[in-house]
Design an enzyme around this catalytic site. Structure first.
Site, PDB file in Angstrom:
ATOM      1  N   LYS A 232      16.425  57.761  49.986  1.00  0.00           N
ATOM      2  CA  LYS A 232      15.798  58.942  50.576  1.00  0.00           C
ATOM      3  C   LYS A 232      14.320  59.091  50.218  1.00  0.00           C
ATOM      4  O   LYS A 232      13.547  59.692  50.965  1.00  0.00           O
ATOM      5  CB  LYS A 232      16.555  60.202  50.140  1.00  0.00           C
TER       6      LYS A 232
ATOM      7  N   ASP B  65      21.180  68.205  50.376  1.00  0.00           N
ATOM      8  CA  ASP B  65      22.502  67.975  49.811  1.00  0.00           C
ATOM      9  C   ASP B  65      22.387  67.148  48.538  1.00  0.00           C
ATOM     10  O   ASP B  65      23.394  66.726  47.979  1.00  0.00           O
ATOM     11  CB  ASP B  65      23.404  67.256  50.824  1.00  0.00           C
TER      12      ASP B  65
END
Length: 379
Positions: A69, A114
């Protein structure tokens, strides 16, 4: 709860998928500790699937973090800050130059997450000497919250799911609080597009590694889907390769893209989404990612948590530490191999998008703690 299913995509149109960009790679190479992550074989997965080979892009350690990410978060943060400063990449080409330009500012970065995206935004704030506030859903495990706080960020737990955290981040946007989101909403489109662009560095690495290893292009590529940013990048990298079958994978409890494909357009599914595949617990597809995702994938499949756990154990047997969301791509192929028509002539590519970000759960599923992780990583 829906049962795991296979959905053929009536909207597939590979020629409509956008191009891959090379712009972020030079910037990523200026980040501390940048190097390509490994592409490794998983012979046990190949035997289970009955295919010629399975190659795994292992993103369990990327720029000192346990997930891919940071590639999207770093590029999007960079571009958001350049726009705020009214500057261009040519004027401020590196992370160090940007940090110098921002010295003494009172800016704050903000993201909903998340887990992995928010931690990456927090890391970028730390590297740049900025403050950060990260919004997380109420069901996030303590270890992931602690990892975000270890980057120096403030964490606010939102009463609700990921979509509620997104709404809270949007409400905090101001002249000195800049939101870096990997999903889009009305009036907010550029940063999520930059997140997708940021993942192109990983796709370029995969292409180089296939070439350097003398491998033929994969015939099957599986990509897990949350809001769709990662899946869009994969589509840009592989959709127009002749003979490749792109398979999108979602949890049965968070199947917003599959449900949208079935409906013929973007929709929001009821929440909360509570799969253990926390990075995929999204209720609404990104409207920026949707065109590439809906055009690029021939098939979408959904899987249960236990089917993801099966993939985690199989990857561990071949030495790949893969978390719940990271193993989902392989999990989708294992669960639906017959329906997908996998066979001995196929070469499969999966991307393990994260390592063990919940060590206790990893230990419960795999039967041992990951060798590379004994405590929440700080970088």
């Amino acid at each position: 709860m829906r049962e795991p299913r296979v959905v053929s995509n009536p909207l597939v149109a590979p020629s409509q998928v956008g191009p891959l960009t090379a712009d972020p790679t030079a910037f990523h190479r200026t980040l501390p500790g940048y190097e390509p992550t490994p592409l490794v074989e998983s012979p046990q997965s190949a035997r289970r699937l009955g295919v010629a080979a399975v190659h795994v892009k292992d993103e369990s350690a990327r720029l000192g973090m346990p997930s891919f990410k940071v590639l999207g978060a770093s590029w999007a943060t960079y571009r958001v800050l350049l726009r705020h400063l009214g500057s261009s990449p040519e004027e401020i080409p590196t992370l160090d130059a940007l940090a110098t330009r921002l010295a003494g500012s009172n800016l704050r970065l903000c993201a909903a997450t998340d887990g992995n995206h928010g931690r990456a935004v927090a890391r970028m704030a730390q590297l740049l000497g900025l403050r950060a506030i990260i919004l997380v859903p109420a069901d996030m495990v303590d270890e992931r919250i602690a990892a975000i706080r270890s980057e120096g960020a403030d964490v606010e737990v939102v009463d609700g799911g990921y979509d509620d955290a997104i709404a809270r981040s949007a409400a905090l946007a101001s002249d000195d609080t800049l939101v870096v989101s990997d999903t889009s909403w009305d009036g907010y489109v550029d940063p999520p597009m930059w997140v997708i662009d940021g993942y192109s560095t990983m796709i370029a690495e995969i292409r180089d590694q296939y070439r350097d290893k003398g491998l033929s292009a994969p015939t099957v590529v599986a990509a897990q889907i949350g809001v769709g940013a990662f899946a869009a990048a994969v589509a840009r990298g592989f959709a127009e390769h002749d003979g490749v079958h792109l398979v999108g994978v979602e949890p049965t409890q968070a199947d917003c893209v599959t449900a949208s494909i079935e409906a013929g357009g973007v929709l929001t599914i009821p929440g909360p989404q509570l799969s253990m595949m926390a990075g995929l617990n999204c209720g609404t597809p990104s409207i920026i990612a949707w065109p590439d995702v809906s055009s690029g994938y021939q098939t979408f499949v959904t899987i249960s948590d236990e089917q993801a756990a099966d993939a985690m154990r199989l990857l561990a047997a071949d030495g790949v530490v893969s978390g719940e969301s990271g193993a989902a791509g392989l999990g989708g192929l294992l669960a639906h191999a017959d329906a997908l028509g996998l066979g001995p002539s196929d070469s499969v590519l999966v991307i393990s998008t994260e390592g063990a970000t919940d060590v206790a759960n990893y230990r419960t599923i795999v039967g041992a703690a990951p060798a590379a992780v004994t405590a929440p990583a700080k970088g």
